[in-house]
Design a protein around this motif. Sequence first.
Motif, mmCIF file in Angstrom:
data_model
loop_
_atom_site.group_PDB
_atom_site.id
_atom_site.type_symbol
_atom_site.label_atom_id
_atom_site.label_comp_id
_atom_site.label_asym_id
_atom_site.label_seq_id
_atom_site.Cartn_x
_atom_site.Cartn_y
_atom_site.Cartn_z
ATOM 1 N N GLU A 2 31.632 40.128 63.172
ATOM 2 C CA GLU A 2 31.696 41.354 62.369
ATOM 3 C C GLU A 2 31.237 42.557 63.187
ATOM 4 O O GLU A 2 31.870 43.619 63.169
ATOM 5 C CB GLU A 2 30.818 41.192 61.126
ATOM 6 N N PHE A 3 30.137 42.397 63.943
ATOM 7 C CA PHE A 3 29.635 43.489 64.779
ATOM 8 C C PHE A 3 30.654 43.884 65.840
ATOM 9 O O PHE A 3 30.952 45.066 66.031
ATOM 10 C CB PHE A 3 28.312 43.087 65.438
ATOM 11 N N THR B 164 33.879 43.396 65.860
ATOM 12 C CA THR B 164 35.050 43.978 65.224
ATOM 13 C C THR B 164 34.798 45.432 64.827
ATOM 14 O O THR B 164 35.625 46.312 65.111
ATOM 15 C CB THR B 164 35.449 43.158 63.981
ATOM 16 N N GLU B 165 33.663 45.689 64.202
ATOM 17 C CA GLU B 165 33.336 47.061 63.796
ATOM 18 C C GLU B 165 33.219 47.984 64.997
ATOM 19 O O GLU B 165 33.744 49.103 64.981
ATOM 20 C CB GLU B 165 32.038 47.085 62.989
ATOM 21 N N ASP C 5 29.468 34.637 62.354
ATOM 22 C CA ASP C 5 30.118 35.606 61.469
ATOM 23 C C ASP C 5 29.546 37.007 61.682
ATOM 24 O O ASP C 5 30.290 37.992 61.721
ATOM 25 C CB ASP C 5 29.962 35.193 60.004
ATOM 26 N N LEU C 6 28.226 37.094 61.836
ATOM 27 C CA LEU C 6 27.594 38.396 62.079
ATOM 28 C C LEU C 6 28.018 38.981 63.418
ATOM 29 O O LEU C 6 28.293 40.186 63.520
ATOM 30 C CB LEU C 6 26.070 38.257 62.020
ATOM 31 N N VAL D 204 40.508 34.695 63.005
ATOM 32 C CA VAL D 204 40.185 35.496 61.837
ATOM 33 C C VAL D 204 40.145 34.590 60.625
ATOM 34 O O VAL D 204 40.968 33.698 60.472
ATOM 35 C CB VAL D 204 41.234 36.607 61.647
ATOM 36 N N ASP D 205 39.175 34.835 59.762
ATOM 37 C CA ASP D 205 39.022 34.020 58.563
ATOM 38 C C ASP D 205 40.285 34.112 57.729
ATOM 39 O O ASP D 205 40.721 35.191 57.367
ATOM 40 C CB ASP D 205 37.811 34.507 57.768
#
Length: 150
Positions: A89-90, A92-93, A85-86, A47-48
């Motif tokens: 993010e996908f 995770t969502e 990152d994309l 995680v960032d």
Amino acid sequence: MNCVGHAILENPDPTRDSETQSERGGMAEEEDDPGFDEDLDDGSNGVDSGQGKRKRLFSKELRCMMYGFGDDQNPYTESVDILEDLVIEFITEMTHKAMSIGRQGRVQVEDIVFLIRKDPRKFARVKDLLTMNEELKKARKAFDEANYGS
């Protein structure tokens, strides 16, 4: 890859590139890499952490996919990082959404299928992958029965 994001990912003038092959993390170097571009000991679990550094989980796979879709064999690290990152993010969502439906706090295949049911391309791909998974299970079972005589 669609045309909108493609302009970000390619370099029209390679002579203007200040990165060297080793800085971009060429494919030859990737083979010894266990899948991470950067190793961190801060325990951030990918995680960032706000400092811009984190473990790169999909770099090798994304580089290969980008090459397969027409990018350079050694795409820019920044391009790979943006895509990663994309992707993260996908994932995770989708995971958070899947955990909120069905059995609370647990992700099941049916929850993912439910979430993507309105996207025909994703739904068709998931359906194909699930069908292939079942076929592979049946083939393994038949192979084991033939070889080991259950």
